[in-house]
Motif scaffolding. Structure first.
Motif, PDB file in Angstrom:
ATOM      1  N   ALA A  23       0.829  -1.211   0.000  1.00  0.00           N
ATOM      2  CA  ALA A  23       0.000   0.000   0.000  1.00  0.00           C
ATOM      3  C   ALA A  23       0.862   1.260   0.000  1.00  0.00           C
ATOM      4  N   ASN A  24       1.906   1.257   0.838  1.00  0.00           N
ATOM      5  CA  ASN A  24       2.809   2.415   0.884  1.00  0.00           C
ATOM      6  C   ASN A  24       3.580   2.573  -0.421  1.00  0.00           C
ATOM      7  N   TYR A  25       4.006   1.460  -0.985  1.00  0.00           N
ATOM      8  CA  TYR A  25       4.726   1.468  -2.264  1.00  0.00           C
ATOM      9  C   TYR A  25       3.851   2.070  -3.355  1.00  0.00           C
ATOM     10  N   LYS A  26       2.598   1.611  -3.427  1.00  0.00           N
ATOM     11  CA  LYS A  26       1.675   2.109  -4.440  1.00  0.00           C
ATOM     12  C   LYS A  26       1.382   3.589  -4.227  1.00  0.00           C
ATOM     13  N   PHE A  27       1.214   4.005  -2.966  1.00  0.00           N
ATOM     14  CA  PHE A  27       0.966   5.416  -2.661  1.00  0.00           C
ATOM     15  C   PHE A  27       2.139   6.280  -3.100  1.00  0.00           C
ATOM     16  N   PHE A  28       3.370   5.819  -2.819  1.00  0.00           N
ATOM     17  CA  PHE A  28       4.548   6.595  -3.214  1.00  0.00           C
ATOM     18  C   PHE A  28       4.644   6.731  -4.725  1.00  0.00           C
ATOM     19  N   LEU A  29       4.355   5.644  -5.451  1.00  0.00           N
ATOM     20  CA  LEU A  29       4.414   5.715  -6.910  1.00  0.00           C
ATOM     21  C   LEU A  29       3.359   6.671  -7.462  1.00  0.00           C
ATOM     22  N   LYS A  30       2.157   6.672  -6.876  1.00  0.00           N
ATOM     23  CA  LYS A  30       1.132   7.626  -7.304  1.00  0.00           C
ATOM     24  C   LYS A  30       1.601   9.056  -7.065  1.00  0.00           C
ATOM     25  N   LEU A  31       2.206   9.279  -5.899  1.00  0.00           N
ATOM     26  CA  LEU A  31       2.744  10.602  -5.570  1.00  0.00           C
ATOM     27  C   LEU A  31       3.821  10.992  -6.578  1.00  0.00           C
ATOM     28  N   PRO A  79      13.090  21.351  -8.233  1.00  0.00           N
ATOM     29  CA  PRO A  79      13.836  20.112  -7.975  1.00  0.00           C
ATOM     30  C   PRO A  79      13.159  19.207  -6.960  1.00  0.00           C
ATOM     31  N   GLN A  80      12.351  19.768  -6.082  1.00  0.00           N
ATOM     32  CA  GLN A  80      11.692  18.949  -5.064  1.00  0.00           C
ATOM     33  C   GLN A  80      10.674  17.994  -5.686  1.00  0.00           C
ATOM     34  N   VAL A  81       9.841  18.517  -6.594  1.00  0.00           N
ATOM     35  CA  VAL A  81       8.836  17.645  -7.212  1.00  0.00           C
ATOM     36  C   VAL A  81       9.482  16.663  -8.186  1.00  0.00           C
ATOM     37  N   ASN A  82      10.521  17.111  -8.874  1.00  0.00           N
ATOM     38  CA  ASN A  82      11.132  16.237  -9.876  1.00  0.00           C
ATOM     39  C   ASN A  82      12.003  15.146  -9.272  1.00  0.00           C
ATOM     40  N   ILE A  83      12.598  15.396  -8.113  1.00  0.00           N
ATOM     41  CA  ILE A  83      13.401  14.333  -7.500  1.00  0.00           C
ATOM     42  C   ILE A  83      12.496  13.227  -6.982  1.00  0.00           C
ATOM     43  N   ILE A  84      11.305  13.570  -6.493  1.00  0.00           N
ATOM     44  CA  ILE A  84      10.352  12.545  -6.062  1.00  0.00           C
ATOM     45  C   ILE A  84       9.928  11.695  -7.256  1.00  0.00           C
ATOM     46  N   ALA A  85       9.684  12.349  -8.399  1.00  0.00           N
ATOM     47  CA  ALA A  85       9.334  11.607  -9.614  1.00  0.00           C
ATOM     48  C   ALA A  85      10.469  10.673 -10.024  1.00  0.00           C
ATOM     49  N   SER A  86      11.707  11.162  -9.932  1.00  0.00           N
ATOM     50  CA  SER A  86      12.863  10.336 -10.293  1.00  0.00           C
ATOM     51  C   SER A  86      13.011   9.139  -9.360  1.00  0.00           C
ATOM     52  N   LEU A  87      12.775   9.351  -8.075  1.00  0.00           N
ATOM     53  CA  LEU A  87      12.858   8.241  -7.124  1.00  0.00           C
ATOM     54  C   LEU A  87      11.746   7.226  -7.360  1.00  0.00           C
ATOM     55  N   GLY A  88      10.622   7.684  -7.922  1.00  0.00           N
ATOM     56  CA  GLY A  88       9.580   6.751  -8.326  1.00  0.00           C
ATOM     57  C   GLY A  88      10.080   5.808  -9.405  1.00  0.00           C
ATOM     58  N   ILE A  89      10.795   6.348 -10.388  1.00  0.00           N
ATOM     59  CA  ILE A  89      11.411   5.512 -11.425  1.00  0.00           C
ATOM     60  C   ILE A  89      12.375   4.522 -10.788  1.00  0.00           C
ATOM     61  N   ALA A  90      13.191   5.020  -9.851  1.00  0.00           N
ATOM     62  CA  ALA A  90      14.188   4.166  -9.199  1.00  0.00           C
ATOM     63  C   ALA A  90      13.529   3.007  -8.452  1.00  0.00           C
ATOM     64  N   CYS A  91      12.411   3.274  -7.795  1.00  0.00           N
ATOM     65  CA  CYS A  91      11.700   2.209  -7.078  1.00  0.00           C
ATOM     66  C   CYS A  91      11.233   1.113  -8.029  1.00  0.00           C
ATOM     67  N   ILE A  92      10.760   1.523  -9.190  1.00  0.00           N
ATOM     68  CA  ILE A  92      10.235   0.567 -10.156  1.00  0.00           C
ATOM     69  C   ILE A  92      11.354  -0.260 -10.795  1.00  0.00           C
ATOM     70  N   LEU A  93      12.468   0.383 -11.113  1.00  0.00           N
ATOM     71  CA  LEU A  93      13.517  -0.265 -11.900  1.00  0.00           C
ATOM     72  C   LEU A  93      14.711  -0.752 -11.092  1.00  0.00           C
TER      73      LEU A  93
END
Length: 236
Positions: free
Chosen positions: A4-12, A61-75
């Motif tokens: 649930a937390n993983y999915k929430f973070f990816l949505k964010l 950079p704050q919003v874009n680093i979160i997006a980048s970490l989303g990619i990192a979580c997936i890959l």
């Protein structure tokens, strides 16, 4: 991290990537205030457009680093080296750009420039003039890290995503281009390779300015697609 937390973070991360497209577009297409000389520049602390762009640069950079970490979580499991090292350099970029903008928002435009304008003696005025001039060098040294970290991080993420299919591959190609272009810009500024100026300026004006916001939107869409795919894999 539970599912649930993983999915929430990816949505964010997906939402933040779309927000990153908005901040990128505003930074690229909002006009810059005209301030041709030192005295005009000192009055920028009263310019709403100028200050707004600094705040957007702080949030960007704050919003874009979160997006980048989303990619990192997936890959991460597929490409651990690119994700770990790429994230390190992107974190360097994000933190440094935030610190650069905090210098400009607070120190330069809330302290040094107002105190220069309101100085009652030439000695005080001269002191603040020296500090204002020094701010340019401090900001540029931070930009050194900003463009270096962003270039390497984008390039490494690109080497991973280019191995994916469909939209992921397109994002990978785009990030490789953005990373290489950023590193070429770093090279021309800080290694003095002036022959790169003309092609790099052309790519920034006619390709990068439009590609970067599109890539941010594409990353958001890709993340949401991956959430859906992983959800279907769990329940099928």
């Amino acid at each position: 991290m539970n599912n649930a937390n993983y999915k929430f973070f990816l949505k964010l991360a997906g939402i933040f990537s779309i927000l990153g497209a908005i901040t990128t577009s505003l930074l690229i297409f909002l006009p810059n205030p005209v301030a041709a000389d030192f005295e005009s520049q000192t009055l920028l602390f009263e310019n709403k457009l100028y200050l707004t762009k600094l705040w957007i640069l702080f949030i960007h950079p704050q919003v874009n680093i979160i997006a980048s970490l989303g990619i990192a979580c997936i890959l991460f499991k597929k490409y651990p080296t690119q994700m770990i090292v790429g994230s390190l350099f992107l974190l360097v970029w994000a933190y440094t750009e935030m610190s650069q903008q905090s210098l400009l928002i607070d120190t330069l435009n809330q302290i040094w420039r107002p105190n220069y304008v309101n100085a009652e003696s030439e000695i005080t005025k001269s002191m603040f003039k020296s500090l204002i001039n020094a701010a340019n060098g401090i900001s540029d040294s931070k930009y050194f890290l900003v463009i270096y970290g962003f270039g390497l991080g984008s390039f490494l993420y690109g080497t991973a995503l280019i191995q994916e299919n469909g939209l992921g591959k397109w994002i990978g190609v785009s990030l490789l281009f953005i990373g290489i272009l950023s590193l070429c810009s770093f090279t021309r500024y800080y290694l003095g390779i002036s022959s790169l100026n003309k092609p790099v300026n052309w790519f920034y004006e006619w390709i990068y300015s439009y590609l970067q916001p599109i890539v941010r939107i594409a990353i958001g869409i890709w993340i949401f697609r991956r959430i859906k795919t992983e959800h279907n894999n769990v329940y099928n």
